[in-house]
Design a protein around this motif. Structure first.
Motif, short mmCIF file in Angstrom:
data_model
loop_
_atom_site.label_atom_id
_atom_site.label_comp_id
_atom_site.label_asym_id
_atom_site.label_seq_id
_atom_site.Cartn_x
_atom_site.Cartn_y
_atom_site.Cartn_z
N HIS A 11 11.22 4.69 -3.43
CA HIS A 11 10.48 3.68 -2.69
C HIS A 11 10.78 2.25 -3.12
CE1 HIS A 11 8.11 6.49 -0.39
NE2 HIS A 11 7.85 7.17 -1.49
N THR A 67 1.15 1.46 4.96
CA THR A 67 1.14 2.64 4.09
C THR A 67 2.37 3.52 4.28
OG1 THR A 67 -0.38 3.64 5.66
CG2 THR A 67 -1.30 2.89 3.61
N LEU A 68 3.26 3.10 5.18
CA LEU A 68 4.52 3.84 5.32
C LEU A 68 5.65 2.96 4.77
CD1 LEU A 68 4.01 5.27 8.91
CD2 LEU A 68 4.09 6.59 6.81
N ASN A 69 6.58 3.60 4.10
CA ASN A 69 7.73 2.87 3.55
C ASN A 69 8.66 2.44 4.69
OD1 ASN A 69 10.12 2.10 2.33
ND2 ASN A 69 10.02 3.66 0.74
N PRO A 70 8.91 1.13 4.84
CA PRO A 70 9.68 0.66 5.99
C PRO A 70 11.15 1.12 6.02
CG PRO A 70 9.24 -1.14 4.46
CD PRO A 70 8.42 0.03 4.00
N VAL A 71 11.71 1.52 4.88
CA VAL A 71 13.13 1.86 4.89
C VAL A 71 13.41 3.35 5.04
CG1 VAL A 71 13.75 -0.20 3.57
CG2 VAL A 71 13.40 1.96 2.38
N LEU A 72 12.36 4.16 5.14
CA LEU A 72 12.58 5.59 5.34
C LEU A 72 12.02 6.00 6.69
CD1 LEU A 72 11.50 7.02 1.86
CD2 LEU A 72 13.80 6.60 2.66
N GLU A 91 9.40 14.61 2.42
CA GLU A 91 9.37 14.38 0.97
C GLU A 91 8.09 14.92 0.36
OE1 GLU A 91 12.88 13.12 -0.22
OE2 GLU A 91 11.15 13.07 -1.56
N ALA A 92 6.97 14.61 1.01
CA ALA A 92 5.68 15.08 0.51
C ALA A 92 5.64 16.61 0.50
CB ALA A 92 4.55 14.51 1.36
N ASN A 140 13.96 -0.65 -1.14
CA ASN A 140 13.32 -1.82 -0.56
C ASN A 140 13.75 -3.13 -1.20
OD1 ASN A 140 11.29 -1.25 1.65
ND2 ASN A 140 10.78 0.34 0.18
N LEU A 149 7.74 18.00 -2.29
CA LEU A 149 7.11 17.74 -3.58
C LEU A 149 6.08 18.81 -3.94
CD1 LEU A 149 7.41 15.35 -5.55
CD2 LEU A 149 5.41 14.33 -4.48
N HIS A 150 5.29 19.22 -2.94
CA HIS A 150 4.17 20.10 -3.25
C HIS A 150 4.37 21.55 -2.85
CE1 HIS A 150 1.58 16.97 -4.74
NE2 HIS A 150 1.95 16.21 -3.74
N ALA A 156 0.08 4.67 -1.82
CA ALA A 156 0.03 5.92 -1.06
C ALA A 156 0.93 6.97 -1.68
CB ALA A 156 0.42 5.67 0.40
N PRO A 169 0.80 -1.23 0.00
CA PRO A 169 0.00 0.00 0.00
C PRO A 169 0.83 1.28 0.00
CG PRO A 169 -0.90 -1.57 1.54
CD PRO A 169 0.40 -2.14 1.06
N PHE A 170 2.07 1.23 0.52
CA PHE A 170 2.80 2.51 0.54
C PHE A 170 3.17 2.97 -0.86
CE2 PHE A 170 6.35 -0.46 1.27
CZ PHE A 170 7.28 0.00 0.35
N MET A 205 -5.00 11.49 0.82
CA MET A 205 -5.73 10.28 1.14
C MET A 205 -5.07 9.55 2.30
SD MET A 205 -7.38 7.77 -1.46
CE MET A 205 -8.26 6.32 -1.00
N ARG A 235 -2.93 15.37 -6.57
CA ARG A 235 -2.74 14.25 -5.65
C ARG A 235 -1.74 14.65 -4.57
NH1 ARG A 235 -1.58 9.59 -10.13
NH2 ARG A 235 -3.74 9.21 -10.80
N GLY A 236 -2.17 14.62 -3.35
CA GLY A 236 -1.27 14.97 -2.26
C GLY A 236 -1.21 16.46 -1.98
N ARG A 256 -0.79 15.28 -10.86
CA ARG A 256 0.21 15.02 -9.82
C ARG A 256 0.20 16.10 -8.75
NH1 ARG A 256 3.81 13.24 -13.69
NH2 ARG A 256 5.08 15.09 -13.58
N ILE A 260 1.76 7.15 -4.86
CA ILE A 260 1.11 7.62 -6.09
C ILE A 260 0.05 8.66 -5.71
CG2 ILE A 260 -0.31 6.99 -8.08
CD1 ILE A 260 0.92 4.20 -7.91
N ALA A 261 -0.69 8.34 -4.65
CA ALA A 261 -1.75 9.24 -4.20
C ALA A 261 -1.20 10.55 -3.67
CB ALA A 261 -2.61 8.56 -3.14
N SER A 262 0.10 10.56 -3.30
CA SER A 262 0.65 11.84 -2.83
C SER A 262 1.30 12.60 -3.98
CB SER A 262 1.61 11.62 -1.67
OG SER A 262 2.78 11.01 -2.14
N GLY A 263 1.06 12.16 -5.21
CA GLY A 263 1.45 12.96 -6.36
C GLY A 263 2.86 12.72 -6.86
N ARG A 264 3.47 11.62 -6.45
CA ARG A 264 4.83 11.34 -6.85
C ARG A 264 4.86 10.75 -8.26
NH1 ARG A 264 9.24 11.20 -3.96
NH2 ARG A 264 8.37 11.46 -1.90
#
Lengths: 272, 320
Positions: free
Chosen positions: A182, B102-107, B115-116, A186, B119-120, A167, A163-164, B94, B88-89, B85, A169-173
């Motif tokens: 991402h 929903t969180l990236n485990p390596v960051l 980052e978000a 990983n 980006l915006h 997520a 899901p991340f 969302m 979104r965000g 783009r 994509i949904a944040s506009g990346r």
């Protein structure tokens, strides 16, 4: 405590790898004699005080040749997989992430390469490009390319369902940014493991190519062409081939140990 | 003008077994700063509707085949990739069901929020990091500076969902879409997260669309409710009216199935029957096989959404 054994192995393997690379780098200074100097007076001798590992058919010092030869063998063995990873990992990520026709095209192409045994593929490429250091690097890189594609493609496919990724994509990346930020971090774990294991493979491939006369050209010594030269009189003077072979074994073992240990550390499922 | 106006939205799924009308003519509007709950059982099209707001529909197999989604006067359905783009965000954020994944485990958490922001809002690294810490503080995380440098696995589920909310709100979106934001959490944490969302909505004035199957959750948080059944909105009303004076037979069935502490019953009450398979919907009203008040016209024509005397809108022949 569980990883004590693995850590010991890692330490030994890593120390060996560092040692090998250091020796290769410093070999012009630590080699006792000129590896190219010929002398018919001392040809085909066994180990002695003057020549610790004996001499070859041209009277060249085997120890010096093994040391200098490690430069060619190790640099091809390390550069080729890195080059291969550079292209293969991206191709695999793009195929796995985008899917559809891009995936089909890239996967069929790597399947095509995969259908040849890597040695045969290496021989084909090296023969086509003409024998040289560079063509050996390219040949081995091509031979390993489909393996990197497969590995990174399948890892990306699994990761893509996380899901991340949705997520982000949904944040506009953007797509490239998602792959870099991402996906790559990983899937880096298994790729690093594969890289260290395939460095061992590449060292073997280089030896094989040189043995067939498709690697670095004489008089430059490499472990593969030392075995090739030694083959002409294996009974009378086994020393050059034996010690070059031992060096290959040691290098392959060292990189395999590091690879295995890394895998065990990164994958807690496998209990050692 | 409304912040968001959805008209006659249609999302179809092209599956090997046939066409599925996952969202079939959904219309609603949402004013800035207001909140809307979309409720319904699994497969009713509520998540597809929410994903369509940001054009996140997985294509293939799904595709938006009709209707418009006007956000701030721009149609999301026909928007170009670059504008999308930014949307979104930036304008719409969302939050998902499971904060564990929903969180990236390596960051680190801070890196992901920063980052978000970068980006915006095109902030520098330091400013973005400061913003991340500020957001973590806003969502009620103690010691936000330390948590910002923590990896997701070092946080509890509730903390992670707070971090996800912080990330979503970091760029000041005008609309927050929350898809079952509390389903994966413990009951006590659920209440805290709902309380947090309510507080943030008050403070920041963000409009919220809350997707849920839990009527208790919507009662706590939203102004209006749209009840969906088999790809259609069957009732759209103020949350108070929904609980006090539900009109559509399906809505009444839903409310009836909520177990009550006051009455003792051996069996839980349910709505008879099941949702018909998506590729074999009945003609006329889609609820007719399960409805207790079925009439002849229910089998022939689909009922339109009409305004009733209590201000609700419902789609049922028995009411019009």
């Amino acid at each position: 405590m569980k990883y004590l054994m693995a850590n010991k192995l890692t330490a030994v393997g890593a120390a060996l790898c560092v040692l090998l690379i250091a020796v290769a780098a410093l070999s012009p200074w630590i080699a006792p004699q000129d590896p190219l100097e010929q002398s018919f007076l001392t040809a085909n001798q066994g180990p002695s005080e003057d020549h610790w590992l004996g001499t070859d058919a041209f009277g060249r010092d085997v120890l010096s040749r093994v040391l200098i030869g490690s430069r060619v063998s190790l640099s091809i063995g390390i550069i080729a997989p890195l080059l291969s990873a550079l292209f293969g990992v991206w191709a695999g990520m793009i195929a796995g992430y985008l899917g559809g026709w891009t995936d089909r095209l890239l996967s069929r192409f790597s399947d095509l390469l995969m259908s040849f045994p890597s040695l045969l593929l290496g021989v084909m490429v090296a023969a086509a490009l003409g024998p040289s250091f560079e063509s050996a690097v390219i040949a081995i890189a091509v031979a390993l390319f489909p393996r990197f594609v497969r590995l990174s493609r399948s890892a990306t496919q699994v990761l893509k369902r996380e899901p991340f990724i949705d997520a982000s994509i949904a944040s506009g990346r953007g797509t490239v940014s998602i792959m870099l930020k991402h996906v790559l971090p990983n899937i880096a774990g298994p790729l690093v493991v594969a890289l260290s294991l395939w460095i061992a493979t590449a060292i073997r491939l280089e030896a094989a190519l040189s043995f067939l006369g498709l690697g670095a050209q004489p008089p430059t010594p490499s472990w593969g062409n030392m075995i090739r030269d030694g083959m002409t009189d294996l009974v009378g003077d086994p020393w050059p081939a034996a010690f070059a072979g031992a060096a290959i074994t040691l290098a392959v073992l060292a990189f395999n140990m590091v690879g295995d240990a890394l895998r065990d550390m990164l994958d807690p499922e496998i209990d050692t | 003008m409304s912040l968001l106006t959805v008209s006659d939205l249609r999302v179809h799924l092209f599956t090997p077994r046939g066409l599925v009308r996952a969202v079939d003519g959904v219309s609603f509007a949402l004013e800035a700063g207001r909140s809307l709950g979309i409720v319904g059982e699994s497969g009713c099209g509520k998540t597809m509707t929410a994903l369509a707001m940001m054009r996140l529909i997985p294509t293939p197999p799904a595709q938006i085949v009709g209707g418009s989604i006007l956000f701030d006067g721009q149609d999301v359905v026909t928007m170009d990739a670059e504008r999308l783009r930014a949307l979104r965000g930036g304008d719409i954020a969302m939050i998902y069901q499971d904060p564990m994944t929903t969180l990236n485990p390596v960051l680190t958490v801070g890196e992901q929020i920063a980052e978000a922001v970068r980006l915006h809002r095109h902030d520098g690294r330091t400013a973005a990091w400061a913003r991340a810490v500020e957001m973590l503080k806003l969502v009620g995380i103690p010691d936000p500076a330390r948590v910002a440098s923590a990896y997701p696995h070092q946080l509890s589920g509730g903390m992670r969902q707070r971090a996800v909310i912080a990330m979503a709100l970091a760029c000041d979106p005008k609309l927050l879409i929350a898809d079952e934001p509390t389903t994966a959490l413990d009951v006590t944490i659920q209440a805290q997260i709902l309380e947090l969302l309510r507080r943030l909505q008050g403070e920041l004035g963000t409009a919220i669309i809350l997707i849920t199957h839990d009527l208790g959750v919507i009662a706590d948080l939203v102004d209006d409710v749209a009840v969906m059944y088999a790809g259609k909105v069957v009732e759209h009303t103020a949350v108070r009216t929904l609980f006090n004076d539900p009109k559509h037979p399906y809505t009444r069935g839903l409310l009836n199935s909520v177990p009550s502490l006051e009455t003792r019953e051996r069996r839980l009450r349910t709505i008879e029957g099941t949702v018909p398979p998506a590729h074999a919907m009945p003609a006329g009203c889609r609820f007719n096989p399960r409805c207790g008040q079925v009439r002849p016209e229910c089998h022939d024509r689909e009922p339109p959404l009409v305004v009733l005397d209590n201000g609700s809108r419902a789609a049922c022949w028995a009411l019009s």
